[in-house]
Structures are given as structure tokens and as C-alpha cells.
Design a protein around this motif. Structure first.
Motif, mmCIF file in Angstrom:
data_model
loop_
_atom_site.group_PDB
_atom_site.id
_atom_site.type_symbol
_atom_site.label_atom_id
_atom_site.label_comp_id
_atom_site.label_asym_id
_atom_site.label_seq_id
_atom_site.Cartn_x
_atom_site.Cartn_y
_atom_site.Cartn_z
ATOM 1 N N ILE A 8 0.835 -1.199 0.000
ATOM 2 C CA ILE A 8 0.000 0.000 0.000
ATOM 3 C C ILE A 8 0.870 1.248 0.000
ATOM 4 O O ILE A 8 0.608 2.223 -0.708
ATOM 5 C CB ILE A 8 -0.965 -0.010 1.206
ATOM 6 N N HIS A 9 1.939 1.204 0.787
ATOM 7 C CA HIS A 9 2.895 2.301 0.840
ATOM 8 C C HIS A 9 3.407 2.618 -0.578
ATOM 9 O O HIS A 9 3.442 3.765 -1.004
ATOM 10 C CB HIS A 9 4.056 1.884 1.748
ATOM 11 N N GLN A 10 3.771 1.560 -1.307
ATOM 12 C CA GLN A 10 4.281 1.746 -2.673
ATOM 13 C C GLN A 10 3.209 2.331 -3.594
ATOM 14 O O GLN A 10 3.488 3.212 -4.404
ATOM 15 C CB GLN A 10 4.758 0.409 -3.252
ATOM 16 N N LEU A 11 1.984 1.830 -3.453
ATOM 17 C CA LEU A 11 0.896 2.356 -4.283
ATOM 18 C C LEU A 11 0.695 3.844 -4.015
ATOM 19 O O LEU A 11 0.527 4.642 -4.943
ATOM 20 C CB LEU A 11 -0.408 1.605 -4.017
ATOM 21 N N PHE A 39 -9.512 -2.091 -2.153
ATOM 22 C CA PHE A 39 -10.447 -1.629 -3.172
ATOM 23 C C PHE A 39 -10.628 -0.121 -3.173
ATOM 24 O O PHE A 39 -11.025 0.458 -4.165
ATOM 25 C CB PHE A 39 -11.806 -2.333 -3.002
ATOM 26 N N ARG A 40 -10.338 0.535 -2.040
ATOM 27 C CA ARG A 40 -10.579 1.974 -1.981
ATOM 28 C C ARG A 40 -9.378 2.812 -2.391
ATOM 29 O O ARG A 40 -9.458 4.033 -2.406
ATOM 30 C CB ARG A 40 -11.008 2.356 -0.563
ATOM 31 N N ILE A 41 -8.293 2.166 -2.732
ATOM 32 C CA ILE A 41 -7.070 2.944 -2.914
ATOM 33 C C ILE A 41 -7.179 3.974 -4.041
ATOM 34 O O ILE A 41 -6.702 5.083 -3.922
ATOM 35 C CB ILE A 41 -5.838 2.033 -3.103
ATOM 36 N N GLN A 46 -7.876 9.959 -5.290
ATOM 37 C CA GLN A 46 -8.561 11.002 -6.055
ATOM 38 C C GLN A 46 -9.575 11.788 -5.225
ATOM 39 O O GLN A 46 -10.155 12.740 -5.709
ATOM 40 C CB GLN A 46 -9.265 10.358 -7.249
ATOM 41 N N SER A 47 -9.786 11.376 -3.970
ATOM 42 C CA SER A 47 -10.784 12.059 -3.147
ATOM 43 C C SER A 47 -10.276 13.444 -2.747
ATOM 44 O O SER A 47 -9.075 13.662 -2.659
ATOM 45 C CB SER A 47 -11.079 11.238 -1.895
ATOM 46 N N PRO A 48 -11.193 14.381 -2.499
ATOM 47 C CA PRO A 48 -10.785 15.746 -2.160
ATOM 48 C C PRO A 48 -9.837 15.791 -0.956
ATOM 49 O O PRO A 48 -8.854 16.517 -0.961
ATOM 50 C CB PRO A 48 -12.103 16.448 -1.825
ATOM 51 N N GLN A 49 -10.125 14.981 0.046
ATOM 52 C CA GLN A 49 -9.312 14.987 1.262
ATOM 53 C C GLN A 49 -7.856 14.625 0.960
ATOM 54 O O GLN A 49 -6.934 15.197 1.519
ATOM 55 C CB GLN A 49 -9.893 13.979 2.260
ATOM 56 N N PHE A 50 -7.677 13.686 0.046
ATOM 57 C CA PHE A 50 -6.332 13.206 -0.228
ATOM 58 C C PHE A 50 -5.692 13.867 -1.441
ATOM 59 O O PHE A 50 -4.504 13.757 -1.652
ATOM 60 C CB PHE A 50 -6.357 11.684 -0.435
ATOM 61 N N LYS A 51 -6.510 14.510 -2.252
ATOM 62 C CA LYS A 51 -6.005 15.115 -3.483
ATOM 63 C C LYS A 51 -4.824 16.035 -3.206
ATOM 64 O O LYS A 51 -3.847 16.039 -3.940
ATOM 65 C CB LYS A 51 -7.121 15.905 -4.150
ATOM 66 N N THR A 52 -4.940 16.818 -2.139
ATOM 67 C CA THR A 52 -3.861 17.740 -1.781
ATOM 68 C C THR A 52 -2.578 16.990 -1.478
ATOM 69 O O THR A 52 -1.494 17.365 -1.907
ATOM 70 C CB THR A 52 -4.278 18.564 -0.549
ATOM 71 N N ILE A 53 -2.733 15.885 -0.752
ATOM 72 C CA ILE A 53 -1.568 15.106 -0.329
ATOM 73 C C ILE A 53 -0.833 14.512 -1.527
ATOM 74 O O ILE A 53 0.386 14.374 -1.520
ATOM 75 C CB ILE A 53 -2.022 13.982 0.628
ATOM 76 N N PHE A 54 -1.600 14.144 -2.560
ATOM 77 C CA PHE A 54 -0.976 13.500 -3.714
ATOM 78 C C PHE A 54 -0.939 14.406 -4.935
ATOM 79 O O PHE A 54 -0.628 13.975 -6.025
ATOM 80 C CB PHE A 54 -1.716 12.195 -4.039
ATOM 81 N N GLY A 55 -1.288 15.663 -4.763
ATOM 82 C CA GLY A 55 -1.379 16.587 -5.887
ATOM 83 C C GLY A 55 -0.045 17.151 -6.313
ATOM 84 O O GLY A 55 1.013 16.740 -5.825
ATOM 85 N N PRO A 56 -0.111 18.125 -7.221
ATOM 86 C CA PRO A 56 1.105 18.700 -7.808
ATOM 87 C C PRO A 56 2.003 19.422 -6.797
ATOM 88 O O PRO A 56 3.175 19.612 -7.052
ATOM 89 C CB PRO A 56 0.574 19.688 -8.851
ATOM 90 N N ASN A 57 1.457 19.812 -5.645
ATOM 91 C CA ASN A 57 2.290 20.492 -4.645
ATOM 92 C C ASN A 57 2.945 19.532 -3.668
ATOM 93 O O ASN A 57 3.506 19.943 -2.667
ATOM 94 C CB ASN A 57 1.440 21.485 -3.845
ATOM 95 N N SER A 58 2.826 18.233 -3.962
ATOM 96 C CA SER A 58 3.345 17.258 -3.001
ATOM 97 C C SER A 58 4.626 16.610 -3.499
ATOM 98 O O SER A 58 4.870 16.503 -4.695
ATOM 99 C CB SER A 58 2.299 16.184 -2.743
#
Length: 144
Positions: A8-11, A39-41, A46-58
């Protein structure tokens, strides 16, 4: 169990860096044979809560070194998000049992993130530093 956490860490590290239509290919490559893909990964990333964490500023896997409270600290932040007014530090934890709330989070993790926060503040003195634990077991996000 450790292996699932590592997978999961790698994903969480790699999926955000590739286009969504390539995700299944990446998952196939990384997946250990006997482990189910959470299944939720995909929706999570892509969820709003996580989008920031994985977005272009991360940034992923950011090394951090310095002195904090007279201790030499050397570590690696799983994600660092740099926003105009805030910096977020996110640490992935693979514990099987996810703490119900902040008070039951192991002291070691609290200290680790406090140290990262202290060092990050030295780099971004003008910004608010927020720290989060992302529990891979149930894919929940907890702010410390």
C-alpha cells in the motif's frame, strides 16, 4: 501483514505520479501474489481529502536532517505538501490496529512527527506546519 503495508505504501508513492489509465498496470507490477488490492485505494487518492496530499504540490520520500531540541534528527517524510500558507507532513503507518484517536497514537510517532515539524518550521518559518498520519490498514487520515 507487513507486506500488505509495504504494498500500500508503494501504491501511495507511485500511483499519483502516473496517469490514471496506467494505474492498473502499475498495480499489477507491484502486487505481491497473495495480497488483495485495497479496493478503496484509487478513489482515495482522487478524493478531495487526499487530493492535496498527492497533488502537484506534493513531494514523496523527502529526506530531512537537522538538529531539534539538541538532538540530531535524520529521517524521511513519506509526503511533504507545500501550500502558500501551510506545509503538510504526512507519514504512512502500516499498523494492523489503527488507534481510535490521537491520544492512543504511539508516543514514538508523536515525537517523530514533532521533530519533523520542528525541522520543517526551520525551513518555512512563515508557514503553518500541519502533521498527519495516514494509516494504510483502513486508509484513514489523522491530524496530530
Amino acid at each position: 501483514a507487513m507486506e500488505r503495508g509495504k504494498f500500500i505504501h508503494q501504491l501511495l508513492q507511485y500511483l499519483p505520479t502516473v496517469p490514471v489509465d496506467k494505474w492498473d498496470t502499475v498495480i499489477k507490477k507491484l502486487k505481491p501474489e497473495h495480497i488483495e488490492v485495497p479496493f478503496r485505494i484509487k478513489e482515495l487518492i482522487q478524493s478531495p481529502q487526499f487530493k492535496t496530499i498527492f497533488g502537484p504540490n506534493s513531494l514523496a520520500e523527502v529526506p530531512i536532517v537537522g538538529v531539534w531540541k539538541n538532538r540530531a534528527i535524520s529521517g524521511r517524510m513519506d509526503r511533504l505538501v507545500i501550500l502558500p500558507d501551510e506545509v503538510w507532513i504526512i507519514d504512512f503507518k502500516t499498523n494492523q490496529k489503527v488507534p481510535k484517536n490521537i491520544t492512543t497514537v504511539p508516543q514514538l510517532y508523536q515525537e517523530q512527527l514533532a521533530a519533523y515539524q520542528g525541522l520543517t518550521l526551520q525551513l518555512f518559518p512563515q508557514k503553518k506546519i500541519r502533521k498527519f498520519l495516514l494509516w494504510t490498514q483502513d486508509l484513514s487520515l489523522m491530524e496530530l
